[in-house]
Design a protein around this motif. Structure first.
Motif, PDB file in Angstrom:
ATOM      1  N   LEU A   5       0.752  -1.337   0.056  1.00  9.25           N
ATOM      2  CA  LEU A   5      -0.237   0.051  -0.003  1.00  9.25           C
ATOM      3  C   LEU A   5       0.702   1.065   0.294  1.00  9.25           C
ATOM      4  CD1 LEU A   5      -2.992   0.937   0.251  1.00  9.25           C
ATOM      5  CD2 LEU A   5      -2.343   1.477   2.855  1.00  9.25           C
ATOM      6  N   VAL A   6       0.697   2.217  -0.833  1.00  3.82           N
ATOM      7  CA  VAL A   6       1.341   3.389  -0.770  1.00  3.82           C
ATOM      8  C   VAL A   6       0.273   4.551  -0.380  1.00  3.82           C
ATOM      9  CG1 VAL A   6       2.227   5.233  -2.558  1.00  3.82           C
ATOM     10  CG2 VAL A   6       2.709   2.856  -2.822  1.00  3.82           C
ATOM     11  N   ILE A   7       0.750   5.102   0.587  1.00  2.67           N
ATOM     12  CA  ILE A   7      -0.333   6.468   0.988  1.00  2.67           C
ATOM     13  C   ILE A   7       0.359   7.636   0.616  1.00  2.67           C
ATOM     14  CG2 ILE A   7      -1.153   7.741   3.161  1.00  2.67           C
ATOM     15  CD1 ILE A   7      -0.593   5.126   4.695  1.00  2.67           C
ATOM     16  N   GLU A   8      -0.586   8.329  -0.234  1.00  2.96           N
ATOM     17  CA  GLU A   8      -0.122   9.657  -0.998  1.00  2.96           C
ATOM     18  C   GLU A   8      -1.002  10.874  -0.424  1.00  2.96           C
ATOM     19  OE1 GLU A   8       2.619  10.355  -2.102  1.00  2.96           O
ATOM     20  OE2 GLU A   8       3.530   8.671  -3.491  1.00  2.96           O
ATOM     21  N   GLY A   9      -0.645  11.991  -0.670  1.00  4.89           N
ATOM     22  CA  GLY A   9      -1.374  13.260  -0.540  1.00  4.89           C
ATOM     23  C   GLY A   9      -0.603  14.186  -0.153  1.00  4.89           C
ATOM     24  N   ILE A  10      -1.068  15.414  -0.411  1.00  2.00           N
ATOM     25  CA  ILE A  10      -0.324  16.583  -0.100  1.00  2.00           C
ATOM     26  C   ILE A  10      -0.414  16.756   1.503  1.00  2.00           C
ATOM     27  CG2 ILE A  10      -1.061  18.037  -2.045  1.00  2.00           C
ATOM     28  CD1 ILE A  10      -3.265  19.557  -0.508  1.00  2.00           C
ATOM     29  N   PRO A  11       0.739  17.773   1.929  1.00  2.33           N
ATOM     30  CA  PRO A  11       0.598  17.901   3.449  1.00  2.33           C
ATOM     31  C   PRO A  11      -0.737  18.347   4.179  1.00  2.33           C
ATOM     32  CG  PRO A  11       2.567  19.171   2.356  1.00  2.33           C
ATOM     33  CD  PRO A  11       1.615  18.562   1.218  1.00  2.33           C
ATOM     34  N   LEU A  12      -1.062  17.924   5.233  1.00  2.77           N
ATOM     35  CA  LEU A  12      -2.320  17.992   5.868  1.00  2.77           C
ATOM     36  C   LEU A  12      -3.328  17.236   5.264  1.00  2.77           C
ATOM     37  CD1 LEU A  12      -1.841  22.084   6.523  1.00  2.77           C
ATOM     38  CD2 LEU A  12      -0.794  20.169   7.940  1.00  2.77           C
ATOM     39  N   SER A  13      -3.127  16.358   4.694  1.00  3.39           N
ATOM     40  CA  SER A  13      -4.273  15.431   4.324  1.00  3.39           C
ATOM     41  C   SER A  13      -4.532  14.341   5.187  1.00  3.39           C
ATOM     42  CB  SER A  13      -3.961  15.180   2.804  1.00  3.39           C
ATOM     43  OG  SER A  13      -2.760  14.417   2.736  1.00  3.39           O
ATOM     44  N   GLY A  14      -3.546  13.993   6.105  1.00  2.00           N
ATOM     45  CA  GLY A  14      -3.671  12.916   6.842  1.00  2.00           C
ATOM     46  C   GLY A  14      -3.106  11.750   6.887  1.00  2.00           C
ATOM     47  N   LYS A  15      -2.067  11.861   6.194  1.00  2.00           N
ATOM     48  CA  LYS A  15      -1.272  10.335   5.802  1.00  2.00           C
ATOM     49  C   LYS A  15      -0.538   9.735   6.920  1.00  2.00           C
ATOM     50  CE  LYS A  15       1.779  12.470   3.182  1.00  2.00           C
ATOM     51  NZ  LYS A  15       0.945  14.119   3.422  1.00  2.00           N
ATOM     52  N   ARG A  96       4.038   8.403   1.563  1.00  2.00           N
ATOM     53  CA  ARG A  96       4.834   8.915   0.238  1.00  2.00           C
ATOM     54  C   ARG A  96       5.852   8.107  -0.375  1.00  2.00           C
ATOM     55  NH1 ARG A  96       6.838  14.957   2.349  1.00  2.00           N
ATOM     56  NH2 ARG A  96       4.853  15.724   3.252  1.00  2.00           N
ATOM     57  N   PHE A  97       5.611   8.331  -1.978  1.00  2.00           N
ATOM     58  CA  PHE A  97       6.497   7.668  -2.619  1.00  2.00           C
ATOM     59  C   PHE A  97       6.774   8.188  -3.840  1.00  2.00           C
ATOM     60  CE2 PHE A  97       8.653   3.589  -4.514  1.00  2.00           C
ATOM     61  CZ  PHE A  97       9.496   3.496  -3.264  1.00  2.00           C
ATOM     62  N   HIS A  98       6.486   7.387  -5.150  1.00  2.00           N
ATOM     63  CA  HIS A  98       6.893   8.041  -6.361  1.00  2.00           C
ATOM     64  C   HIS A  98       6.071   9.191  -6.881  1.00  2.00           C
ATOM     65  CE1 HIS A  98       4.012   4.993  -6.956  1.00  2.00           C
ATOM     66  NE2 HIS A  98       3.983   5.115  -8.459  1.00  2.00           N
ATOM     67  N   LEU A  99       4.767   9.128  -6.375  1.00  2.00           N
ATOM     68  CA  LEU A  99       3.791  10.221  -6.718  1.00  2.00           C
ATOM     69  C   LEU A  99       4.384  11.463  -5.965  1.00  2.00           C
ATOM     70  CD1 LEU A  99       1.810   8.111  -8.084  1.00  2.00           C
ATOM     71  CD2 LEU A  99       0.119   9.532  -6.884  1.00  2.00           C
ATOM     72  N   THR A 100       4.904  11.543  -4.701  1.00  2.00           N
ATOM     73  CA  THR A 100       5.228  12.644  -3.961  1.00  2.00           C
ATOM     74  C   THR A 100       6.479  13.181  -4.840  1.00  2.00           C
ATOM     75  OG1 THR A 100       4.419  12.144  -2.028  1.00  2.00           O
ATOM     76  CG2 THR A 100       6.367  13.356  -2.025  1.00  2.00           C
ATOM     77  N   HIS A 101       7.453  12.347  -5.027  1.00  2.00           N
ATOM     78  CA  HIS A 101       8.612  12.484  -5.642  1.00  2.00           C
ATOM     79  C   HIS A 101       8.433  13.273  -7.166  1.00  2.00           C
ATOM     80  CE1 HIS A 101      11.940  10.661  -3.196  1.00  2.00           C
ATOM     81  NE2 HIS A 101      10.884  10.126  -2.929  1.00  2.00           N
ATOM     82  N   ALA A 102       7.467  12.718  -8.067  1.00  2.00           N
ATOM     83  CA  ALA A 102       7.354  13.286  -9.127  1.00  2.00           C
ATOM     84  C   ALA A 102       6.499  14.810  -9.152  1.00  2.00           C
ATOM     85  CB  ALA A 102       6.579  12.415 -10.252  1.00  2.00           C
ATOM     86  N   ALA A 103       5.540  14.761  -8.016  1.00  2.00           N
ATOM     87  CA  ALA A 103       4.835  15.968  -7.860  1.00  2.00           C
ATOM     88  C   ALA A 103       5.419  17.080  -7.363  1.00  2.00           C
ATOM     89  CB  ALA A 103       3.787  15.628  -7.065  1.00  2.00           C
ATOM     90  N   TYR A 104       6.379  16.802  -6.160  1.00  2.00           N
ATOM     91  CA  TYR A 104       7.129  17.680  -5.428  1.00  2.00           C
ATOM     92  C   TYR A 104       8.369  18.366  -5.934  1.00  2.00           C
ATOM     93  CZ  TYR A 104       9.601  19.626  -1.291  1.00  2.00           C
ATOM     94  OH  TYR A 104      10.157  20.501  -0.386  1.00  2.00           O
ATOM     95  N   TYR A 105       9.113  17.666  -6.869  1.00  2.00           N
ATOM     96  CA  TYR A 105      10.331  18.037  -7.164  1.00  2.00           C
ATOM     97  C   TYR A 105      10.504  18.522  -8.519  1.00  2.00           C
ATOM     98  CZ  TYR A 105      12.280  15.733  -3.145  1.00  2.00           C
ATOM     99  OH  TYR A 105      12.476  15.368  -1.651  1.00  2.00           O
ATOM    100  N   PRO A 106      10.718  19.819  -9.073  1.00  2.00           N
ATOM    101  CA  PRO A 106      10.581  20.530 -10.326  1.00  2.00           C
ATOM    102  C   PRO A 106      11.200  19.603 -11.444  1.00  2.00           C
ATOM    103  CG  PRO A 106      11.669  22.077  -8.896  1.00  2.00           C
ATOM    104  CD  PRO A 106      11.241  20.786  -8.041  1.00  2.00           C
ATOM    105  N   TYR A 107      12.340  19.141 -11.031  1.00  2.00           N
ATOM    106  CA  TYR A 107      13.270  18.472 -12.165  1.00  2.00           C
ATOM    107  C   TYR A 107      12.732  17.119 -12.369  1.00  2.00           C
ATOM    108  CZ  TYR A 107      15.363  17.280  -7.617  1.00  2.00           C
ATOM    109  OH  TYR A 107      15.847  16.597  -6.563  1.00  2.00           O
ATOM    110  N   LEU A 108      11.774  16.713 -11.700  1.00  2.00           N
ATOM    111  CA  LEU A 108      11.329  15.238 -11.817  1.00  2.00           C
ATOM    112  C   LEU A 108       9.920  15.161 -12.743  1.00  2.00           C
ATOM    113  CD1 LEU A 108      11.985  13.153  -8.675  1.00  2.00           C
ATOM    114  CD2 LEU A 108      12.853  12.734 -10.963  1.00  2.00           C
ATOM    115  N   SER A 109       9.818  14.344 -13.588  1.00  2.00           N
ATOM    116  CA  SER A 109       8.503  14.170 -14.273  1.00  2.00           C
ATOM    117  C   SER A 109       8.210  12.687 -14.001  1.00  2.00           C
ATOM    118  CB  SER A 109       8.725  14.196 -15.867  1.00  2.00           C
ATOM    119  OG  SER A 109       9.525  13.285 -16.384  1.00  2.00           O
ATOM    120  N   TRP A 110       6.898  12.433 -14.528  1.00  2.00           N
ATOM    121  CA  TRP A 110       6.238  11.169 -14.381  1.00  2.00           C
ATOM    122  C   TRP A 110       7.043  10.133 -15.357  1.00  2.00           C
ATOM    123  CZ3 TRP A 110       3.658   8.494 -11.209  1.00  2.00           C
ATOM    124  CH2 TRP A 110       3.155   7.014 -11.572  1.00  2.00           C
TER     125      TRP A 110
END
Length: 209
Positions: A5-15, A96-110
């Motif tokens: 299970l990967v738990i994802e979401g922006i900060p303050l979403s309850g992860k 937090r895993f690969h979605l967080t990395h792809a969404a958070y870091y501007p130099y990373l893409s999907w």
């Protein structure tokens, strides 16, 4: 062999609250499995924070971290298979895993994390994406005034409205990436559901209990 299970979401979403609830639940804690692995955000993403803030990080650092964790999971699955264990013998959770990395870091893409996503699919991974609406995000943000987190997010806007806009846009990006991933997932609105309801729905989705 594995169930993840990967738990994802922006900060303050309850992860973090959800992960703690899963760990304390009877459905998870009493489930007899040869191996259970939990990777909290300190290992899956925040370990890179200091280097990122100093401008010392590049996309290969992110990819290497994600690769090391998924390769470790694959190794555990392989060892359990050699021992003759049956299906779902390896249970794992990634906060937090690969979605967080792809969404958070501007130099990373999907495209940079698609190989990680494919490995997760092979490991029987599901995903829970926690969401939060504008009002609830602002209320939770107000509660954290004066904290290190509140000071940190000042970089995302000159006032709270700009910061809010930044994170709502980021949340839309998470939802887009979740669709791209092809992983089986559910999106749960943390502003509309209680922690108990979120936990129950997650356990049903993850473990079928």
């Amino acid at each position: 062999m594995a169930l993840g299970l990967v738990i994802e979401g922006i900060p303050l979403s309850g992860k973090s609250s959800l992960l703690s609830g899963i760990e304390k639940s009877d459905a998870f804690s009493q489930l007899a499995k040869p191996s259970k692995l939990i990777y909290r955000e300190n290992l899956t993403q925040r370990v890179l924070e200091k280097s990122y803030n100093r401008g010392l990080l590049n996309k290969q650092d992110n990819i290497d971290l994600l690769q090391e964790i998924t390769d470790h999971l694959l190794k555990q699955e392989h060892l359990l298979r050699l021992r003759g264990f049956s299906s779902n013998s390896l249970l794992f959770i990634l906060e937090r895993f690969h979605l967080t990395h792809a969404a958070y870091y501007p130099y990373l893409s999907w495209n940079d994390v698609t190989s990680i996503n494919e490995k997760l699919m092979g490991l029987g991974t599901k995903m829970v994406l926690l969401t939060v609406d504008r009002k609830a995000f602002m209320d939770r943000l107000e509660e954290r005034k004066g904290t290190g987190f509140f000071n940190y997010i000042q970089r995302y806007g000159k006032d709270l409205q700009e910061i809010l806009d930044h994170y709502m846009k980021s949340q839309d990006h998470y939802l887009e990436l979740a669709e791209k991933s092809g992983l089986e997932y559910i999106a749960l609105p943390s502003h509309a559901l209680s922690k108990t309801e979120i936990l129950a729905q997650t356990l049903e989705f993850f473990l079928g209990t």
